[in-house]
Design a protein around this motif. Structure first.
Motif, PDB file in Angstrom:
ATOM      1  N   ASN A  44       0.844  -1.008  -0.164  1.00  0.00           N
ATOM      2  CA  ASN A  44      -0.152  -0.068   0.329  1.00  0.00           C
ATOM      3  C   ASN A  44       0.843   1.088   0.024  1.00  0.00           C
ATOM      4  N   GLU A  45       2.144   0.987   0.002  1.00  0.00           N
ATOM      5  CA  GLU A  45       3.089   2.103  -0.009  1.00  0.00           C
ATOM      6  C   GLU A  45       3.635   2.197  -1.351  1.00  0.00           C
ATOM      7  N   LEU A  46       3.087   1.627  -2.250  1.00  0.00           N
ATOM      8  CA  LEU A  46       3.876   1.630  -3.674  1.00  0.00           C
ATOM      9  C   LEU A  46       4.035   2.312  -4.411  1.00  0.00           C
ATOM     10  N   GLY A  47       2.989   3.687  -4.540  1.00  0.00           N
ATOM     11  CA  GLY A  47       2.986   5.079  -4.898  1.00  0.00           C
ATOM     12  C   GLY A  47       3.188   5.569  -3.684  1.00  0.00           C
ATOM     13  N   TRP A  48       4.019   5.965  -3.010  1.00  0.00           N
ATOM     14  CA  TRP A  48       4.611   7.047  -2.403  1.00  0.00           C
ATOM     15  C   TRP A  48       5.674   7.882  -2.710  1.00  0.00           C
ATOM     16  N   ALA A  49       5.589   8.898  -2.486  1.00  0.00           N
ATOM     17  CA  ALA A  49       6.422  10.125  -3.423  1.00  0.00           C
ATOM     18  C   ALA A  49       7.161   9.853  -2.822  1.00  0.00           C
ATOM     19  N   ASN A  50       7.601   8.971  -1.814  1.00  0.00           N
ATOM     20  CA  ASN A  50       9.269   9.502  -0.989  1.00  0.00           C
ATOM     21  C   ASN A  50       9.376   7.812  -0.782  1.00  0.00           C
ATOM     22  N   SER A  51       9.832   7.397  -0.995  1.00  0.00           N
ATOM     23  CA  SER A  51      10.208   5.900  -0.525  1.00  0.00           C
ATOM     24  C   SER A  51      10.651   6.053   1.224  1.00  0.00           C
ATOM     25  N   ASP A  52      12.239   6.999   1.260  1.00  0.00           N
ATOM     26  CA  ASP A  52      12.446   6.584   2.354  1.00  0.00           C
ATOM     27  C   ASP A  52      12.017   7.452   3.283  1.00  0.00           C
ATOM     28  N   THR A  53      10.260   7.910   3.100  1.00  0.00           N
ATOM     29  CA  THR A  53       9.147   7.722   3.858  1.00  0.00           C
ATOM     30  C   THR A  53       8.927   6.341   4.675  1.00  0.00           C
ATOM     31  N   PHE A  54       8.685   5.384   3.504  1.00  0.00           N
ATOM     32  CA  PHE A  54       8.576   4.033   4.122  1.00  0.00           C
ATOM     33  C   PHE A  54       9.248   3.418   4.967  1.00  0.00           C
ATOM     34  N   VAL A  55      10.670   3.832   4.642  1.00  0.00           N
ATOM     35  CA  VAL A  55      11.583   3.068   5.175  1.00  0.00           C
ATOM     36  C   VAL A  55      11.919   3.484   6.864  1.00  0.00           C
ATOM     37  N   GLU A  56      12.173   4.600   6.942  1.00  0.00           N
ATOM     38  CA  GLU A  56      11.884   5.078   8.399  1.00  0.00           C
ATOM     39  C   GLU A  56      11.183   4.879   9.279  1.00  0.00           C
ATOM     40  N   GLN A  57       9.277   4.759   8.642  1.00  0.00           N
ATOM     41  CA  GLN A  57       8.669   4.426   8.703  1.00  0.00           C
ATOM     42  C   GLN A  57       8.098   2.967   9.669  1.00  0.00           C
ATOM     43  N   TYR A  58       8.877   2.201   8.518  1.00  0.00           N
ATOM     44  CA  TYR A  58       8.765   0.404   8.974  1.00  0.00           C
ATOM     45  C   TYR A  58       9.764   0.670  10.165  1.00  0.00           C
ATOM     46  N   GLY A  59      11.125   1.306   9.785  1.00  0.00           N
ATOM     47  CA  GLY A  59      12.446   1.079  10.689  1.00  0.00           C
ATOM     48  C   GLY A  59      11.398   1.275  12.285  1.00  0.00           C
ATOM     49  N   ALA A  60      10.653   2.505  12.526  1.00  0.00           N
ATOM     50  CA  ALA A  60      10.079   2.645  13.508  1.00  0.00           C
ATOM     51  C   ALA A  60       9.094   1.729  14.431  1.00  0.00           C
ATOM     52  N   LEU A  61       8.578   0.671  13.050  1.00  0.00           N
ATOM     53  CA  LEU A  61       7.420  -0.315  13.743  1.00  0.00           C
ATOM     54  C   LEU A  61       8.145  -1.554  14.225  1.00  0.00           C
ATOM     55  N   ILE A  62       9.609  -1.364  13.020  1.00  0.00           N
ATOM     56  CA  ILE A  62      10.123  -2.599  13.963  1.00  0.00           C
ATOM     57  C   ILE A  62      10.955  -2.010  14.755  1.00  0.00           C
ATOM     58  N   ASP A  63      11.477  -0.804  15.468  1.00  0.00           N
ATOM     59  CA  ASP A  63      11.695  -1.081  17.033  1.00  0.00           C
ATOM     60  C   ASP A  63      10.536  -1.234  17.631  1.00  0.00           C
ATOM     61  N   LYS A  64       9.696  -0.133  17.260  1.00  0.00           N
ATOM     62  CA  LYS A  64       8.374  -0.932  18.578  1.00  0.00           C
ATOM     63  C   LYS A  64       8.438  -2.555  18.464  1.00  0.00           C
ATOM     64  N   ALA A  65       7.836  -3.044  17.873  1.00  0.00           N
ATOM     65  CA  ALA A  65       8.038  -4.805  17.915  1.00  0.00           C
ATOM     66  C   ALA A  65       9.499  -4.943  19.099  1.00  0.00           C
ATOM     67  N   LYS A  66      10.139  -4.125  18.372  1.00  0.00           N
ATOM     68  CA  LYS A  66      11.566  -5.344  19.155  1.00  0.00           C
ATOM     69  C   LYS A  66      11.500  -4.633  20.452  1.00  0.00           C
ATOM     70  N   SER A  67      11.024  -3.799  21.097  1.00  0.00           N
ATOM     71  CA  SER A  67      10.565  -2.866  22.750  1.00  0.00           C
ATOM     72  C   SER A  67       9.320  -3.807  23.213  1.00  0.00           C
ATOM     73  N   TYR A  68       8.717  -4.426  22.221  1.00  0.00           N
ATOM     74  CA  TYR A  68       8.006  -5.596  23.384  1.00  0.00           C
ATOM     75  C   TYR A  68       7.966  -6.702  23.246  1.00  0.00           C
ATOM     76  N   GLN A  69       8.954  -7.087  22.424  1.00  0.00           N
ATOM     77  CA  GLN A  69       8.536  -8.196  21.927  1.00  0.00           C
ATOM     78  C   GLN A  69      10.809  -8.678  21.962  1.00  0.00           C
ATOM     79  N   SER A  70      11.073  -9.097  22.617  1.00  0.00           N
ATOM     80  CA  SER A  70      12.767  -8.474  23.643  1.00  0.00           C
ATOM     81  C   SER A  70      13.486 -10.195  22.546  1.00  0.00           C
ATOM     82  N   THR A  71      12.678 -10.729  23.124  1.00  0.00           N
ATOM     83  CA  THR A  71      13.582 -12.258  22.792  1.00  0.00           C
ATOM     84  C   THR A  71      12.512 -13.389  20.857  1.00  0.00           C
ATOM     85  N   ALA A  72      11.477 -11.565  20.733  1.00  0.00           N
ATOM     86  CA  ALA A  72      11.253 -12.837  19.786  1.00  0.00           C
ATOM     87  C   ALA A  72      12.433 -12.946  18.429  1.00  0.00           C
ATOM     88  N   LYS A  73      12.303 -13.446  17.147  1.00  0.00           N
ATOM     89  CA  LYS A  73      12.923 -13.777  15.852  1.00  0.00           C
ATOM     90  C   LYS A  73      12.235 -12.423  15.207  1.00  0.00           C
TER      91      LYS A  73
END
Length: 216
Positions: free
Chosen positions: A101-130
């Motif tokens: 749903n992000e393929l049409g975004w004007a700036n792919s860097d925004t996609f990477v940045e916000q996806y990275g923030a989601l990963i950081d959240k996931a790590k903070s809640y699930q520190s031992t999960a792969k």
């Protein structure tokens, strides 16, 4: 020369062996994905409908993107999708899929940045999960040629490279399910998805088996 009884046994044995092999494959899938969480867009929503994995949790919303995952809930939830991982349960594996749903975004860097923030959240809640980042799966040639909202296979390949690099930078696993379902011509085969994008149960199984067999 075979007797009649022996000839009748052959297809019976083949059938039993086939069913036995299928059952072993299903059992291996269940074991591998036990106590996992799948989080993301309509890919996860469709997977949930087929109930392919027992003991897994699905957190999805049709049309979900990496920005909305921070603020919007699932269709039945009360908290933002990413917050579902902060539910007091500890998962062994977390599978995330975003990008379609992000393929049409004007700036792919925004996609990477916000996806990275989601990963950081996931790590903070699930520190031992792969954590695994699933590739965007291909679309049919017709959908790719129509190119609605920049949904074409060339763009999907580019975004998958971004996802792969993001996985490396975050120390998580890139799961190339694109390769599990793409045809020799670089498109999703015709006839496996009614809308040319969202495939059915058999191709979900291909993705699950591919991850299990090819990704540590």
């Amino acid at each position: 020369m075979f007797c009649m009884e022996h000839r009748r046994e052959i297809p019976y044995r083949i059938g039993v062996e086939f069913l036995s092999g299928m059952w072993k494959q299903i059992r291996r899938i269940q074991n591998y994905y036990q106590n996992s969480a799948f989080i993301g867009n309509s890919f996860v929503d469709g997977m949930m409908n087929y109930s392919l994995v027992e003991g897994a949790d699905y957190f999805a919303r049709i049309g979900l993107n990496v920005n909305d995952a921070m603020t919007k809930s699932t269709s039945t939830g009360t908290v933002p999708v990413i917050e579902e991982l902060n539910n007091g349960k500890q998962y062994n594996k977390i599978f995330m899929i975003f990008g379609e749903n992000e393929l049409g975004w004007a700036n792919s860097d925004t996609f990477v940045e916000q996806y990275g923030a989601l990963i950081d959240k996931a790590k903070s809640y699930q520190s031992t999960a792969k954590i695994y980042l699933l590739a965007i799966t291909p679309v049919t040639k017709e959908v790719s040629d129509n190119n609605v909202d920049n949904t074409n296979n060339e763009q999907i390949v580019k975004y998958n490279e971004l996802i792969k690099k993001l996985a490396e930078s975050k120390g998580v696993v890139y799961a190339d399910v694109y390769s599990a379902v793409v045809g020799e011509d670089g498109n999703l085969p015709d006839g496996v998805a009614s809308d040319g994008i969202h495939f059915g149960e058999d191709y979900y199984k291909k993705c699950l088996v591919y991850i299990q067999n090819n990704i540590q």
